[in-house]
Design an enzyme around this catalytic site. Structure first.
Site, short mmCIF file in Angstrom:
data_model
loop_
_atom_site.label_atom_id
_atom_site.label_comp_id
_atom_site.label_asym_id
_atom_site.label_seq_id
_atom_site.Cartn_x
_atom_site.Cartn_y
_atom_site.Cartn_z
N HIS A 5 -31.81 6.50 -12.20
CA HIS A 5 -31.91 6.56 -10.53
C HIS A 5 -33.22 6.94 -10.40
O HIS A 5 -34.51 6.97 -10.89
CB HIS A 5 -31.12 7.57 -10.19
CG HIS A 5 -31.42 9.23 -10.39
ND1 HIS A 5 -31.42 9.60 -11.75
CD2 HIS A 5 -31.94 10.27 -9.64
CE1 HIS A 5 -31.87 10.96 -11.81
NE2 HIS A 5 -32.24 11.28 -10.37
N HIS A 47 -35.13 8.99 -8.59
CA HIS A 47 -35.94 10.15 -8.29
C HIS A 47 -37.37 10.12 -9.27
O HIS A 47 -37.62 9.72 -10.28
CB HIS A 47 -35.18 11.63 -8.60
CG HIS A 47 -34.27 11.93 -7.71
ND1 HIS A 47 -33.06 12.54 -7.73
CD2 HIS A 47 -34.21 11.41 -6.10
CE1 HIS A 47 -32.23 12.60 -6.57
NE2 HIS A 47 -33.00 11.90 -5.61
N HIS A 54 -25.22 11.76 -6.65
CA HIS A 54 -26.57 12.43 -6.86
C HIS A 54 -27.55 11.60 -5.81
O HIS A 54 -28.18 11.95 -5.05
CB HIS A 54 -26.86 12.66 -8.36
CG HIS A 54 -28.54 13.22 -8.52
ND1 HIS A 54 -28.45 14.47 -8.10
CD2 HIS A 54 -29.47 12.63 -8.92
CE1 HIS A 54 -29.64 14.77 -8.25
NE2 HIS A 54 -30.39 13.65 -8.73
N ASP A 85 -28.89 12.56 -13.95
CA ASP A 85 -28.78 13.88 -13.12
C ASP A 85 -27.15 13.83 -12.51
O ASP A 85 -26.91 14.48 -11.67
CB ASP A 85 -29.74 14.14 -11.96
CG ASP A 85 -31.11 14.30 -12.28
OD1 ASP A 85 -31.25 14.43 -13.77
OD2 ASP A 85 -31.88 14.33 -11.57
ZN LIG Z 1 -32.35 13.14 -9.61
#
Ligand SMILES: [Zn+2]
Length: 254
Positions: free
Chosen positions: A53, A55, A111, A128
């Site tokens: 992802h 982030h 998430h 996550d």
């Molecule tokens: Zn994350």
């Protein structure tokens, strides 16, 4: 089969590194430095990057790594992944021929909007979304989406090794024991994880069997977890999504 090695990054991230004698692929390189140092020390050539992802603590090192060597970058379509060359989604295959490794992609939003997991070699790289004895915060999706994603992961075989993005296990277990206080498997897990952490070792990977037995976020239909959610809310929850939302909120505040 490649060996899977954790490279610690930041405070509590792991950059999971798949390697044989000459090649390496990394999952979620939030920073480049630990990867570069490891590759140099071990004499390995980087062959692929996988991102779960967008982030920054999972993607922040990608640009610097591809500047060093141009390799395929796999990541969720629909999220801003730096230097992404192979946007992937549900049921796509990720092939890393240098390591004779192949993964299936699972969409697990919640998430983040388009979070993915990579499943192959009896291993699950789940970023996550699923943590050891916990789960990620619901930032871009809904509790319903997140519970659906976790349920999808929970359907994989018991022996699946779970490689998540952070070393949060002990804190997660402490919270889990307040939700599920009489779970003997959970108490045993706490002892096991304490010993590992005291010895300076990662608590990961866990197995899906272990998660199903001890992770409250995978146990939203268990009467004891439902009862704890009721107590937290001071009202009766009507369904597993409400149980999930209640214990996720409770964890955020704990
Ligand atoms: Zn994350």
């Amino acid at each position: 089969m490649p060996e899977i090695v954790p490279l610690p990054a930041f405070q509590d991230n792991y950059i999971w590194t798949l390697r044989d004698r000459t090649s390496a692929a990394v999952v979620d390189p939030g920073e480049a430095r630990p990867v570069k140092e490891y590759l140099a020390r071990e004499g390995l050539s980087l062959v692929a990057i996988l991102a779960t992802h967008h982030h920054p603590d999972h993607t922040g090192g990608i640009a610097e790594l591809v500047a060093m060597k141009k390799v395929p970058v796999f990541g969720p379509k629909g999220e801003p992944i730096p230097a992404l060359t192979h946007p992937v989604g549900q049921d796509d295959k990720v092939e890393i021929p240098e390591l004779a490794a192949s993964f299936s992609v699972l969409d697990i939003p919640g998430h983040t909007r388009a979070h993915v997991a990579y499943y192959g070699l009896g291993s699950l790289f789940c970023g996550d979304t699923l943590f050891a004895c916990g789960c990620g915060r619901v930032f871009e999706g809904t509790p319903e989406q997140m519970l659906h994603s976790l349920t999808k992961l929970a359907a994989l075989p018991d022996e699946t090794r779970v490689y998540c993005g952070h070393e949060y296990t002990l804190a997660n277990i402490r919270f889990a024991r307040t939700v599920d206080p009489d779970n003997a498997a959970l108490a045993a897990r706490e002892e096991r994880v304490k010993r590992l952490r005291d010895a300076g070792r990662p608590s990961l990977p866990s197995t899906l069997g272990e998660e199903r037995a001890t992770n409250p976020f995978l146990r939203c239909s268990e009467p004891v977890v439902v009862e704890s959610a009721n107590k937290y809310l001071g009202a009766r929850v009507a369904n597993p999504v409400q149980v999930f939302a209640a214990i996720r909120e409770w964890k955020n505040k704990s």
